[in-house]
Design a protein around this motif. Sequence first.
Motif, PDB file in Angstrom:
ATOM      1  N   TRP A 218       2.200  27.127  14.731  1.00  0.00           N
ATOM      2  CA  TRP A 218       3.623  27.011  14.422  1.00  0.00           C
ATOM      3  C   TRP A 218       3.798  26.458  13.018  1.00  0.00           C
ATOM      4  N   VAL A 219       4.890  26.816  12.387  1.00  0.00           N
ATOM      5  CA  VAL A 219       5.203  26.343  11.038  1.00  0.00           C
ATOM      6  C   VAL A 219       6.577  25.691  11.027  1.00  0.00           C
ATOM      7  N   VAL A 220       6.630  24.459  10.545  1.00  0.00           N
ATOM      8  CA  VAL A 220       7.912  23.809  10.241  1.00  0.00           C
ATOM      9  C   VAL A 220       7.731  23.177   8.865  1.00  0.00           C
ATOM     10  N   ALA A 221       8.402  23.720   7.867  1.00  0.00           N
ATOM     11  CA  ALA A 221       8.195  23.306   6.478  1.00  0.00           C
ATOM     12  C   ALA A 221       9.536  23.170   5.765  1.00  0.00           C
ATOM     13  N   PRO A 222       9.564  22.442   4.661  1.00  0.00           N
ATOM     14  CA  PRO A 222      10.813  22.318   3.895  1.00  0.00           C
ATOM     15  C   PRO A 222      11.277  23.667   3.353  1.00  0.00           C
TER      16      PRO A 222
ATOM     17  N   LEU B 107      20.530  17.454   8.978  1.00  0.00           N
ATOM     18  CA  LEU B 107      19.615  18.495   8.545  1.00  0.00           C
ATOM     19  C   LEU B 107      19.801  19.723   9.428  1.00  0.00           C
ATOM     20  N   SER B 108      19.391  20.866   8.933  1.00  0.00           N
ATOM     21  CA  SER B 108      19.456  22.073   9.751  1.00  0.00           C
ATOM     22  C   SER B 108      18.091  22.732   9.813  1.00  0.00           C
ATOM     23  N   LEU B 109      17.820  23.330  10.969  1.00  0.00           N
ATOM     24  CA  LEU B 109      16.544  23.991  11.231  1.00  0.00           C
ATOM     25  C   LEU B 109      16.800  25.491  11.257  1.00  0.00           C
ATOM     26  N   ASP B 110      16.259  26.207  10.281  1.00  0.00           N
ATOM     27  CA  ASP B 110      16.489  27.645  10.173  1.00  0.00           C
ATOM     28  C   ASP B 110      15.253  28.409  10.626  1.00  0.00           C
ATOM     29  N   LYS B 111      15.422  29.340  11.535  1.00  0.00           N
ATOM     30  CA  LYS B 111      14.296  30.165  11.979  1.00  0.00           C
ATOM     31  C   LYS B 111      14.029  31.241  10.944  1.00  0.00           C
ATOM     32  N   ARG B 112      12.799  31.275  10.430  1.00  0.00           N
ATOM     33  CA  ARG B 112      12.425  32.213   9.375  1.00  0.00           C
ATOM     34  C   ARG B 112      11.566  33.361   9.894  1.00  0.00           C
ATOM     35  N   GLY B 113      11.090  33.257  11.116  1.00  0.00           N
ATOM     36  CA  GLY B 113      10.227  34.291  11.672  1.00  0.00           C
ATOM     37  C   GLY B 113       9.614  33.788  12.958  1.00  0.00           C
ATOM     38  N   GLU B 114       8.668  34.564  13.491  1.00  0.00           N
ATOM     39  CA  GLU B 114       7.990  34.181  14.717  1.00  0.00           C
ATOM     40  C   GLU B 114       7.277  32.848  14.536  1.00  0.00           C
ATOM     41  N   ARG B 115       7.710  31.835  15.263  1.00  0.00           N
ATOM     42  CA  ARG B 115       7.102  30.502  15.225  1.00  0.00           C
ATOM     43  C   ARG B 115       7.150  29.860  13.834  1.00  0.00           C
ATOM     44  N   THR B 116       8.122  30.254  13.036  1.00  0.00           N
ATOM     45  CA  THR B 116       8.254  29.722  11.675  1.00  0.00           C
ATOM     46  C   THR B 116       9.669  29.211  11.438  1.00  0.00           C
ATOM     47  N   PHE B 117       9.767  27.936  11.012  1.00  0.00           N
ATOM     48  CA  PHE B 117      11.059  27.306  10.802  1.00  0.00           C
ATOM     49  C   PHE B 117      11.069  26.585   9.459  1.00  0.00           C
ATOM     50  N   ALA B 118      12.253  26.540   8.850  1.00  0.00           N
ATOM     51  CA  ALA B 118      12.451  25.783   7.615  1.00  0.00           C
ATOM     52  C   ALA B 118      13.498  24.715   7.856  1.00  0.00           C
ATOM     53  N   VAL B 119      13.230  23.515   7.329  1.00  0.00           N
ATOM     54  CA  VAL B 119      14.205  22.430   7.415  1.00  0.00           C
ATOM     55  C   VAL B 119      14.929  22.359   6.073  1.00  0.00           C
ATOM     56  N   ARG B 120      16.215  22.657   6.095  1.00  0.00           N
ATOM     57  CA  ARG B 120      16.997  22.717   4.859  1.00  0.00           C
ATOM     58  C   ARG B 120      17.188  21.312   4.288  1.00  0.00           C
ATOM     59  N   GLY B 121      16.609  21.077   3.103  1.00  0.00           N
ATOM     60  CA  GLY B 121      16.729  19.787   2.452  1.00  0.00           C
ATOM     61  C   GLY B 121      15.827  18.712   3.014  1.00  0.00           C
ATOM     62  N   GLY B 122      14.963  19.063   3.957  1.00  0.00           N
ATOM     63  CA  GLY B 122      14.137  18.066   4.619  1.00  0.00           C
ATOM     64  C   GLY B 122      12.810  17.830   3.925  1.00  0.00           C
TER      65      GLY B 122
END
Length: 259
Positions: free
Chosen positions: A33-37, A54-69
């Motif tokens: 899994w990926v959770v990255a800024p 903060l907001s958690l944006d799904k970028r793909g399969e098992r991949t998330f970006a934390v906006r501003g985090g």
Amino acid sequence: MSLRILLTNDDGVDAPGLQVLLGIARQLSDDVWVVAPDGNQSGAGHRFTFGRELSLDKRGERTFAVRGGSPADCVVAGMTFVLGEEPADLVLSGVNNGQNLGDIMHCSGTVAGAREGALQGAFGIALSQAVNYSAGLDIDWTNAQKYGVDVIRSLIEQKGARDTYYNVNFPFCPPAEVSGIRVVPHQRFSRSPMRYYPSDNAGKFFVAIPDTPRPLDKEADFHLLTHGDSITVTPLTLRQTDVETAARLDGQLPFTSRG
């Protein structure tokens, strides 16, 4: 049982080094899994974003970006929310674009990602690919790609105390010249390498590292990676108590009641 792996970094979710790390992790597990800024957070250290949503944006399969985090924010979101009731066994942070060495690691978002992983109960490893800044060369990810899996597997097999996490740096020499792995201390400078650095714009400045501090310990990470051909591994600890000083001071500090 397959490892559950969480990836993060401080260069941002779209950084090439994260794709390198993803390739490494998928050789270790199919549960990655990926959770990255969402953008660059270099130098963020172990900062948490308190008091601001903060907001958690799904970028793909098992991949998330934390906006501003920050990287630490990302690991918290991943370990305590995204992965639900089954947090990761292994948190990998990187692969950073450039080395993380010496006291500089105190401000490293990459190292903080691994540290927060360890604080959350996982096995934390920060990984960085060195760059030859003096030669002005572009980054070459080959050593991280070629040796990353073996280094991580070796560390897992030798897993030590629960309070230990690791900082790994891959050298910038040609892959065929990599001589092995050196377990080394981090370079403790006589004072912080961070300096006021003037900008070309009047009244403005940067906080920067204009020169490498001297002298360097020839057995520590900074010298060995910059002048050598070894992958450096530095075990770090979550326990920050200076045990020797605590023992020396016990019963020695006077106290006078002002009641």
